[in-house]
Design an enzyme around this catalytic site. Structure first.
Site, PDB file in Angstrom:
ATOM      1  N   SER A  98      44.095  35.524  35.807  1.00 13.61           N
ATOM      2  CA  SER A  98      43.174  35.473  36.950  1.00 13.61           C
ATOM      3  C   SER A  98      43.783  35.805  38.304  1.00 13.61           C
ATOM      4  O   SER A  98      43.047  35.897  39.288  1.00 13.61           O
ATOM      5  CB  SER A  98      42.503  34.093  37.019  1.00 13.61           C
ATOM      6  OG  SER A  98      41.467  34.006  36.072  1.00 13.61           O
ATOM      7  N   LYS A 101      42.214  38.556  40.275  1.00 10.74           N
ATOM      8  CA  LYS A 101      41.125  38.375  41.243  1.00 10.74           C
ATOM      9  C   LYS A 101      41.586  38.658  42.668  1.00 10.74           C
ATOM     10  O   LYS A 101      40.765  38.947  43.543  1.00 10.74           O
ATOM     11  CB  LYS A 101      40.550  36.965  41.119  1.00 10.74           C
ATOM     12  CG  LYS A 101      39.818  36.704  39.793  1.00 10.74           C
ATOM     13  CD  LYS A 101      39.301  35.280  39.708  1.00 10.74           C
ATOM     14  CE  LYS A 101      38.410  35.069  38.500  1.00 10.74           C
ATOM     15  NZ  LYS A 101      39.149  34.984  37.238  1.00 10.74           N
ATOM     16  N   SER A 155      38.156  29.931  40.082  1.00 11.44           N
ATOM     17  CA  SER A 155      38.477  31.066  39.223  1.00 11.44           C
ATOM     18  C   SER A 155      37.295  31.501  38.371  1.00 11.44           C
ATOM     19  O   SER A 155      37.444  31.851  37.200  1.00 11.44           O
ATOM     20  CB  SER A 155      39.678  30.744  38.322  1.00 11.44           C
ATOM     21  OG  SER A 155      40.338  31.931  37.932  1.00 11.44           O
TER      22      SER A 155
END
Length: 399
Positions: A98, A101, A155
């Protein structure tokens, strides 16, 4: 300005890499095999400095040993000066999870109005079962600022899909367009080892990044006031959806760095069973702003953000002029791309056409081969040109 460090890893001298310090713990059982990365590229591996082209440890001459962490690769750099303070395999390909991102944020945060209200569609919730989600509902109406909070704090992969779709025009191909834009953004930053397949960081075939690339991406993110505000938010409220009989709820920031680390600026956590733990974090202390990036870590004995804290402490302990390399800038990348374009144009202008008769008598146009080869080299040589520029710059002083 790009510079080359005086600290050179042992591998650069034809020896083995210097081992990175790791705690002596047993590796968890049942971990899926890591994806096979692309082969090492000598040019890309040396972007930012020759000393960074190692799978092992690189630190300034005379610096104290960094802390032992489970992260497979990591790097610490100065957000303001761009100096790389040290790292372990900074250019080694890794799976991002993640922390990808942060690339989504760097690509589209400035393109979306945070006050705009949008409606979630069913495709936005097309995420891996049991993966991280902030709790968006089909037909729900949310401000884009709320989606960014859901992305950075919790997240939310559902928030990632929604933001990517909107940034890509809002249609069924919106996510694919945004992923393409993310890859273009990575190239414009000089993050040549980053390739996105999903906007969220959920595992995808051929998806890779590196600790060095993540620092380049983080540098753009932390220059954005909205990003800094989002990642420092400790908790946020998901609004109720009365038309869907959905109550509102609160969600928390998963990056515990901001709850107790002096000068914390925020960051992003990441985890998949394949990628393991990843982390990007930044902090300010005594007039310095440092960023840490780490990949392929285990959560024992220290969680990802705690490993980040330990490495930030180590970075802040070094002299301000300590360096083993440099974060390249978008201006550096644009400069060498312009040089490549000019060289291609010059080669085309100088190339004289060969008449069919002359071509036949000289072996089917062989006189044109050097020009064709030169153009091919220029087309493929973006990182190579940058590396050549680097090697002409003055070396910094390291104490």
């Amino acid at each position: 300005m790009i510079s080359i460090p005086v600290a050179v890893p042992a591998a650069a001298e034809g020896k083995t890499d210097i081992s990175c310090p790791h705690p002596n713990i047993a590796k968890p059982a049942g971990i899926p095999p890591r994806p096979v990365p692309p082969p090492d590229d000598p040019v890309n591996s040396a972007v930012g400095g020759d000393a960074l082209a190692t799978h092992g440890l690189v630190i300034p001459a005379g610096a104290k040993q960094p802390p032992a962490v489970t992260a497979t690769t990591w790097m610490v750099a100065d957000l303001d000066t761009g100096e790389v303070l040290g790292g372990c395999g900074p250019h080694v390909y890794q799976t991002p999870a993640s922390v990808q991102k942060t690339l989504l944020a760097a690509t589209v945060m400035d393109k979306l109005d945070p006050k705009q209200t949008v409606t979630v569609v069913r495709g936005d919730l097309d995420i891996e079962v049991n993966s991280s989600a902030v709790g968006l509902v089909v037909g729900g109406k949310y401000q884009i600022a709320t989606l960014w909070l859901g992305l950075m704090l919790n997240s939310g992969n559902d928030a990632a899909n929604t933001l990517a779709r909107l940034a890509g025009g809002g249609g069924p191909d919106g996510v694919a367009k945004t992923v393409a834009a993310m890859n273009a953004e990575a190239r414009s930053l000089g993050a040549y080892q980053t390739h996105a397949v999903t906007p969220s960081g959920l595992d995808g075939k051929g998806q890779f990044t590196s600790a060095y690339d993540l620092a380049l991406i983080a540098r753009k993110d932390f220059a954005n006031a909205d990003f800094r505000k989002y990642v420092l938010t400790k908790s946020a409220q998901m609004p109720a959806q009365p038309q869907l009989k959905q109550k509102g709820f609160q969600f928390q920031n998963e990056n515990k760095l901001i709850f107790g680390y002096p000068g914390a600026m925020g960051g992003k956590t990441g985890f998949t069973t394949v990628a393991r733990h990843s982390y990007v974090g930044a902090a300010a202390r005594n007039g310095r702003r440092l960023v840490v990036t780490l990949l392929g870590a285990e959560a024992h004995p220290l969680r990802g953000y705690q490993q980040g804290e330990a490495l930030l402490d180590w970075g802040f302990s070094l002299p301000k002029d300590a360096s083993v390399g440099k974060l390249i800038t978008p201006e550096d990348v644009a400069q060498q791309q312009a040089a490549a374009t000019a060289s291609r144009a010059e080669s085309t202008t100088e190339a004289k056409p060969v008449s069919p008769a002359r071509s036949s008598s000289s072996g089917g146009g062989l006189p044109m081969l050097p020009v064709a080869l030169g153009v091919a080299v220029l087309l493929a040589g973006t990182p190579l040109l940058l590396l050549l520029i680097q090697r002409r710059r003055k070396r910094p002083q390291v104490r």
